[in-house]
Enzyme design. Structure first.
Site, PDB file in Angstrom:
ATOM      1  N   PRO A   2     -37.860  -3.680  46.425  1.00  0.00           N
ATOM      2  CA  PRO A   2     -37.340  -2.309  46.428  1.00  0.00           C
ATOM      3  C   PRO A   2     -36.764  -1.941  45.065  1.00  0.00           C
ATOM      4  O   PRO A   2     -36.017  -2.719  44.466  1.00  0.00           O
ATOM      5  CB  PRO A   2     -36.254  -2.362  47.508  1.00  0.00           C
ATOM      6  CG  PRO A   2     -36.648  -3.489  48.400  1.00  0.00           C
ATOM      7  CD  PRO A   2     -37.277  -4.502  47.488  1.00  0.00           C
ATOM      8  N   GLU A   3     -37.130  -0.771  44.585  1.00  0.00           N
ATOM      9  CA  GLU A   3     -36.665  -0.288  43.296  1.00  0.00           C
ATOM     10  C   GLU A   3     -35.830   0.966  43.525  1.00  0.00           C
ATOM     11  O   GLU A   3     -35.463   1.271  44.662  1.00  0.00           O
ATOM     12  CB  GLU A   3     -37.863  -0.045  42.376  1.00  0.00           C
ATOM     13  CG  GLU A   3     -38.717  -1.299  42.187  1.00  0.00           C
ATOM     14  CD  GLU A   3     -39.982  -1.077  41.369  1.00  0.00           C
ATOM     15  OE1 GLU A   3     -39.988  -0.159  40.512  1.00  0.00           O
ATOM     16  OE2 GLU A   3     -40.963  -1.816  41.565  1.00  0.00           O
TER      17      GLU A   3
END
Length: 288
Positions: A2-3
């Site tokens: 996840p960014e």
């Protein structure tokens, strides 16, 4: 992993659900506890149970829970972490490792296939944010400031963008997408980029992150939002994980290489190597 867009989507989902709620219980799988929290369960409970969540913020890839005693609870999803809101009696999540119980009969469920995620308590938010660079979507980040981070660096531009001390929130997906949008080859030394290329990259980083937020993140495998639903950004990628497939712009097969230790995807035709800028001495010699 996840960014920024994925973590921001989770924050937006959970903030109205957890703000003002009091933590009534904490359960963590004993085999996960040392990796996740780094403290005994009694210490974790003493720090969290009875605390009310004042707000839920985010910086880079960190979720930041402001507690009513002035401290901050920081959660980082790392590679495969998930944080979802569920009713107390709902079935366990896949690979569920921990639960934070809230006073309204709901839980925050933490799932993590690879168990790389972390929970940490901090005296201030600055203990987390001080080590992070600006976010490409920060309103106050100017093109000149962006260029100064890149100028003079011999490291590949992709490696510089992935360094959270330089820019917070960018990861492998959105760096590959931004470099493609800017027409910059990922292995180009950052300092070799022209001012025009740096300008394109400055705008592309902002645009791809904003697009990722609008599409509620990319669900290639593990990511789900705060309600447990997949995002849609993976349906709109231009190069990431499209190895061998034709470039949407020119038809050239997308290439894959390793840059800075990370799998990297790019179009060999649309993202040509940069020509190193000539120095003043070189120009004088050529003129002579």
């Amino acid at each position: 992993m996840p960014e920024l867009p994925e973590v921001e989507t989770i924050r937006r989902d959970l903030a109205p659900l957890v703000t003002g709620r009091t933590i009534t219980g904490v359960e963590v799988d004993p085999g996960t506890l040392p990796l996740l929290a780094g403290v005994p369960i009694e210490t974790l409970r003493a720090n969290l149970v009875g605390r009310t969540i004042r707000s839920l913020g985010r910086r880079g890839k960190y979720l930041l829970f402001e507690l009513d005693d002035g401290r901050w609870f920081a959660a980082h999803l790392r590679m495969t972490g998930r944080l979802v809101w569920r009713e107390r009696g709902a079935p366990p999540e896949p690979y569920e490792r921990a639960v934070i119980e809230l006073d309204d009969g709901h839980d925050l469920r933490w799932s993590d296939l690879r168990k790389f995620g972390t929970w940490r308590l901090h005296a201030s938010a600055e203990e987390v944010t001080a080590k992070l660079g600006p976010e490409p979507i920060d309103a106050g980040l100017t093109e000149a400031q962006f260029r100064r981070v890149l100028e003079g660096r011999r490291a590949p531009v992709k490696a510089v963008l992935l360094d959270q001390r330089r820019f917070a929130g960018l990861g492998n997906i959105y760096v590959d997408e931004a470099l493609y949008a800017a027409g910059v080859r990922p292995d180009t030394p950052a300092g070799d980029l022209s001012r025009a290329a740096m300008g394109r990259l400055y705008r592309a980083c902002r645009e791809v992150l904003e697009r990722g937020i609008a599409h509620r993140g990319a669900s290639f495998r593990d990511y789900v939002d705060g309600q447990g639903n997949e995002g849609r950004q993976h349906m709109f990628v231009q190069v990431f994980r499209r190895t061998g497939k034709p470039c949407y712009a020119c038809g050239t097969p997308i290439a894959r290489s390793i840059v800075g230790g990370r799998a990297t995807h790019y179009c060999p035709r649309c993202q040509r190597p940069a020509r190193r800028p000539r120095r003043a001495g070189e120009e004088a010699r050529r003129a002579g």
